[in-house]
Motif scaffolding. Structure first.
Motif, PDB file in Angstrom:
ATOM      1  N   VAL A 256      -9.281  -0.760 -11.155  1.00  0.00           N
ATOM      2  CA  VAL A 256      -8.071  -1.407 -10.648  1.00  0.00           C
ATOM      3  C   VAL A 256      -6.874  -0.811 -11.386  1.00  0.00           C
ATOM      4  O   VAL A 256      -6.639  -1.103 -12.558  1.00  0.00           O
ATOM      5  N   ASP A 257      -6.136   0.037 -10.707  1.00  0.00           N
ATOM      6  CA  ASP A 257      -4.970   0.666 -11.329  1.00  0.00           C
ATOM      7  C   ASP A 257      -3.818  -0.327 -11.491  1.00  0.00           C
ATOM      8  O   ASP A 257      -3.125  -0.331 -12.509  1.00  0.00           O
ATOM      9  N   GLU A 258      -3.608  -1.149 -10.442  1.00  0.00           N
ATOM     10  CA  GLU A 258      -2.560  -2.166 -10.496  1.00  0.00           C
ATOM     11  C   GLU A 258      -3.046  -3.408  -9.763  1.00  0.00           C
ATOM     12  O   GLU A 258      -3.866  -3.332  -8.841  1.00  0.00           O
ATOM     13  N   LYS A 259      -2.489  -4.558 -10.165  1.00  0.00           N
ATOM     14  CA  LYS A 259      -2.785  -5.825  -9.508  1.00  0.00           C
ATOM     15  C   LYS A 259      -1.495  -6.637  -9.471  1.00  0.00           C
ATOM     16  O   LYS A 259      -0.771  -6.711 -10.466  1.00  0.00           O
ATOM     17  N   ARG A 260      -1.189  -7.226  -8.324  1.00  0.00           N
ATOM     18  CA  ARG A 260       0.051  -7.985  -8.190  1.00  0.00           C
ATOM     19  C   ARG A 260      -0.120  -9.059  -7.126  1.00  0.00           C
ATOM     20  O   ARG A 260      -1.090  -9.052  -6.356  1.00  0.00           O
ATOM     21  N   ALA A 261       0.834  -9.979  -7.084  1.00  0.00           N
ATOM     22  CA  ALA A 261       0.839 -10.973  -6.019  1.00  0.00           C
ATOM     23  C   ALA A 261       1.004 -10.265  -4.678  1.00  0.00           C
ATOM     24  O   ALA A 261       1.785  -9.309  -4.560  1.00  0.00           O
ATOM     25  N   THR A 262       0.259 -10.705  -3.680  1.00  0.00           N
ATOM     26  CA  THR A 262       0.266 -10.032  -2.383  1.00  0.00           C
ATOM     27  C   THR A 262       1.656 -10.044  -1.764  1.00  0.00           C
ATOM     28  O   THR A 262       2.314 -11.086  -1.696  1.00  0.00           O
ATOM     29  N   GLN A 263       2.100  -8.877  -1.351  1.00  0.00           N
ATOM     30  CA  GLN A 263       3.402  -8.731  -0.712  1.00  0.00           C
ATOM     31  C   GLN A 263       3.185  -8.544   0.780  1.00  0.00           C
ATOM     32  O   GLN A 263       2.715  -7.494   1.226  1.00  0.00           O
ATOM     33  N   ILE A 264       3.519  -9.566   1.553  1.00  0.00           N
ATOM     34  CA  ILE A 264       3.292  -9.538   2.992  1.00  0.00           C
ATOM     35  C   ILE A 264       4.575  -9.070   3.683  1.00  0.00           C
ATOM     36  O   ILE A 264       5.616  -9.724   3.556  1.00  0.00           O
ATOM     37  N   PRO A 265       4.533  -7.964   4.397  1.00  0.00           N
ATOM     38  CA  PRO A 265       5.749  -7.494   5.086  1.00  0.00           C
ATOM     39  C   PRO A 265       6.123  -8.440   6.216  1.00  0.00           C
ATOM     40  O   PRO A 265       5.268  -9.091   6.824  1.00  0.00           O
ATOM     41  N   GLN A 266       7.400  -8.519   6.487  1.00  0.00           N
ATOM     42  CA  GLN A 266       7.876  -9.337   7.600  1.00  0.00           C
ATOM     43  C   GLN A 266       7.399  -8.751   8.929  1.00  0.00           C
ATOM     44  O   GLN A 266       7.214  -7.537   9.070  1.00  0.00           O
TER      45      GLN A 266
END
Length: 303
Positions: A256-266
């Motif tokens: 896992v290179d990065e982990k973040r809160a899911t960003q849902i596009p409009q």
């Protein structure tokens, strides 16, 4: 129209024209819009040399006129800025191509096997394309279809999204070698380039962002094999698989290179891309149906 500059610029640029013969592959042949003359060759030659050019012509090669429309089409096909220099160059290419055509026709190249085969292939391609345009009727994609696709994707997304890298190898021994090297501090991307036979190997195993709703359920893994998805969501940022995950004949090691809160596009940001995707799927489905219908009345033998 003064014909002398045409001849001068043609001689000056003929070599460049030959080198760039494929530059405007969609360029129409000059003779295509002209009917053969019934006059004797000598009379045609005299006429071509003395008669003024028609109003719609930019050049004449022996008895064949190159029209303004043909030049305009060829300039557009070049996908280059429309400038006087480009038009002069493209006109010379049209002249050169017509000279080649006439020379080849004079020596009866149209009867050579490779030419006959190429003509037949082009005919088949054009005929098939025309048939498919008439017969393949994909279902229209509505705004409701696009919104439903968007909602379905969003429904599969989890709280977090991951930027993973992966190394996929063909046997357990190689997988263990990779894990041993990782424990010694060898760079993951270097090992991916050296060993991986999976996606993104040339980029050090780097994959696109992905998100899964947890607990993971079948059919909600964005086309990832479920065991891989389950292994990925258990890793912290920077974490690497402690053991390979076997999928079929392959053994996978994840990081896992990065982990973040899911960003849902409009919706408005991605609706055009989703529509194109759905239209492509509709086209594929309609094409497959045409194939099925044709096969019902066909006798097909295979080995």
């Amino acid at each position: 129209m003064n014909q002398r500059p045409i001849a001068v610029t043609f001689r000056a640029t003929l070599i460049a024209t030959l080198a760039a013969a494929g530059l405007v592959s969609g360029m129409p042949l000059a003779h295509a819009a002209n009917k053969p003359s019934s006059k004797p060759p000598a009379e045609k030659t005299v006429e071509a040399a003395t008669a003024p050019l028609p109003a719609n012509a930019v050049a004449r090669v022996n008895n064949v006129v190159i029209t303004q429309a043909q030049l305009d089409d060829a300039v557009r096909a070049s996908n280059a800025p429309d400038t006087p220099a480009l038009r002069a160059s493209v006109k010379n290419q049209l002249i050169a191509r017509e000279l080649f055509r006439q020379a080849a026709e004079k020596q009866h190249y149209e009867s050579r096997p490779q030419v006959v085969a190429a003509v037949e292939q082009a005919r088949t391609v054009a005929m098939t394309a025309a048939y498919l345009r008439d017969q393949v009727k994909p279902a229209p994609v509505t705004e409701a279809d696009v919104k439903a696709k968007y909602d379905a994707i969003v429904a599969t997304l989890g709280e977090f999204e991951y930027k993973p890298s992966a190394i996929a190898v063909k046997d357990a021994d190689t997988a263990q070698t990779v894990l041993t090297q990782l424990k010694k501090g060898t760079d993951f991307a270097q090992l991916a380039k050296q060993y991986s036979q999976g996606p993104g190997a040339a980029q050090g195993g780097a994959l696109n962002w992905i998100s899964f709703k947890t607990p993971i359920q079948p059919g909600t893994t964005q086309n990832w094999p479920q065991p891989l998805a389950e292994a990925l969501v258990k890793l912290p940022q920077g974490g690497v698989s402690s053991a390979p995950v076997q999928i079929g004949d392959a053994f996978w090691i994840l990081r896992v290179d990065e982990k973040r809160a899911t960003q849902i596009p409009q919706y408005d940001q991605i609706k055009d891309a989703l529509r194109k995707q759905l239209e492509q799927l509709a086209l594929q489905k309609a094409t497959a149906q045409v194939v099925v219908d044709l096969m019902k009345n066909a006798r097909i033998q295979q080995q």
